[in-house]
Design a protein around this motif. Sequence first.
Motif: not given
Length: 835
Positions: A699-705
């Motif tokens: 998963n390439l999605l970074r929740p913090e950004v």
Amino acid sequence: MRVVRKLFLSVSLGLTIAASLQAQGEGHWILTPENLVEGAFRDHKGGRPLRGAQDLRFLGEGEAAALRFRPEDRYLVADAAAEPASLPRVRLSIEAWVAVEKPSAWAGFLGAIEDNGDIERGFLLGIRDTTFLFGIATRETGRLTYVRSPMSFQLGRWYHVVGTYDGDVARLFVDGRLAVEEPAPGGPILYADRHELVVGAYKDRNEDYRLTGALQSLTLDDRAWSPRDIRKRFTASKAPLPEIPAPASPDLVALQPRINAAIDRGVEHLRARQFRDGTWSPNLSAYPNGQTALNAYALLSAGLPATDPSLRQALAYLRGRLPIKVYSMGCQLMLLGEVGDPADKKHVRQCVERLLEWESDREPGGWAYPSGRVDISNSQFAALGFWGASRLGVRVPAAVWRRMISKSIERHQTIIELLPLPGATRKHPVASFTYFENAEEWPPSGSMGTAGLCILGLGRQLRGRELGGTLLRRMGESERLCFAWLDHYWTVRRNPGYTQDEGHLYYLYGLERVGAFFEREQIGAHDWYLEGARYLVEAQKKDGGWGRQDETAFALLFLSRATAGPTTGGQVQSTPKVVVQETGPLQFRVTGDFELTFFITGLAETLTQRMSAESLSIDRVEWLVNDEVVAVSEFEGTGRFAARHTLEAFGRYRVTARAHLTIAGQSAHETVLSDSASVDVAWTSASWTKRATASKGPNLLRPEVVQAKASSAEELEARAAIDGLAATAWLAKAEDPEPWIRLSWAVPVEAEAVTLAHANASFEQQRQFDSASRVELRVNRDVVSAFAIDAFEPGTIVLPFGERLIIRNLEVRILEREKGSARAGRVGFSEIGLR
């Protein structure tokens, strides 16, 4: 005729190979000290010595000796990589002189077996619960045929047990008499590519059920002995047999099948409630590792192998993070110690270092949550964690154990009562342990008594004399006081010391630990395991659990005797679904759930006659599911034309076989179509988890950004869909007509696809909420595409863009849905990601 010629050549070749390797398919072993040469038992008949076990234990002496097996002992291996050609090919006999000391769900005397879903291969002589068992897999059936003795065996009694297969019938003989026989048609024995030829266990690639009992001699022969031969072998045997120690309680033997069934149902209960990322949800924010580690430890102890998808997912989750609570740390270290993977040693060392840091400065030798007040319950789980770590070679200094033990005795065992004990003429001192030191707030109890004994027992086991003579003497007195207290206040129906139903199953698991660490079958006059097991079997709820998930885990740990090593229960036994088509020109069988196996079982007489008259033969068979060809099988020598196919979703499927016939010497051909068979396929907890595991990816999605916004939110905000936890989900409100969720990035990102996971994130939840069946993707406000998706997909759904895009805004709109049940109207996703 072509078919006859093929079959003749195949059979002739098989018989030639079997004859040439006859000696390799045989063996005779006498398991006495005289036959032990350089750590291996010699083979009196062939060239296969038995190796593998360490610290061998014998009953009796000389010729009157026998090898004794316990669950913690390693089995013996005659051949660690047995090729099918080195095993009996068409017929066999297996003979054993055996005495069983404890029943179990499965155990083996001698076997080379694989029994994993649709893959059933080899042979086994052993036990199932309280009966003798013989299993044989044949080419025509494509599976194992098991025969079981109709009468239960007596524990601690010697038996002569023989299983035979003559190419058509499997027979089981006990003490020279035929006990049971079962047709097992199919000619040659069906093997995997390789087997282990194992003594003392039911052992295949992912199962390992050990024998508790004694074996004196074993024979493997590639002939099928006659009943007369077997009677002669039984009556002619002059070998003296050693005396067997007193067997387990007859009451426990009678209860054992219900215990095994309760374990299986409890395992299924926990598996159904596991989320697709491997976690279990109770109090996930405060204890992110705790319930997951405890449940996984219970499943492993109950018989699931570490390779099972449920445990693989749980272990992957736990290995990626350190616990933040003492309870969680203890459970995680027990689990990893039981798994025993050397690759975990670095992680285990980090856990131990953190656990040592959490020791209280104000109350040395004690542990809190780690914040707050020190209590003996947390301290016990620190001790259990140290024990788990020790199994991977990570040891804690003796000084730490001395502090733990001293504090437990001096601060938590301060209330001593003088009470009459059964059979005593005067009063005796008794004392349990208390949660907080000096009996503040809560009185002595059964659960805290077992916690204190656990700390003492582990310290003695792991450090022994290093603790010092003075402390060891104090420990002995402390242990006597606590066992006397447990005897006086004895009950398994509640936690003694409490008037309310508090910590009841936690107390029962404490009894299991104490019984193991102190090697006690009795507490006072009470058989603690029998009484506790009887209560738990009666108290199990209709859904297979015992209340909360931690209570169910404690019940399973008790029933499977987790601390001492499993002696009951076993892996959940699942029988593959079988559909048989017996009408029409082609008869066939379909086995399995999502992973289907097809094979031809017969031909109509009219077709057989025509093939003979017209010199026709079958060259290949096409397998059709809902009129679409999914597999093609060529002639492989047996005429079964086996093939496999994995389905994508549950539902009702129509299976048909289409045979291609050719005329000898000609290129012309024709086809014959079978009648169709209807196969109903539904998710099970095992297949659901396996599918969810297989679909997991990066998963390439970074929740913090990422900023998240939704058209509406029922309970949790939109960020619940990008928090990395399957247990939490974004759900739109029931009155929202066209729900959407939008993700925004301040700095654009690149991706090729969106991944979605339904809010129904466990097998139990699979139809609770509505599930999206059609969605629309919008990237940077532009519509990319609309996708039809499987509303009941357990795992991750990948929706490709068709090209790599730079994304500032991503919107997922739910256009259509399948209705849920318990919480219908609410729809959403537990996780959204990028690839």
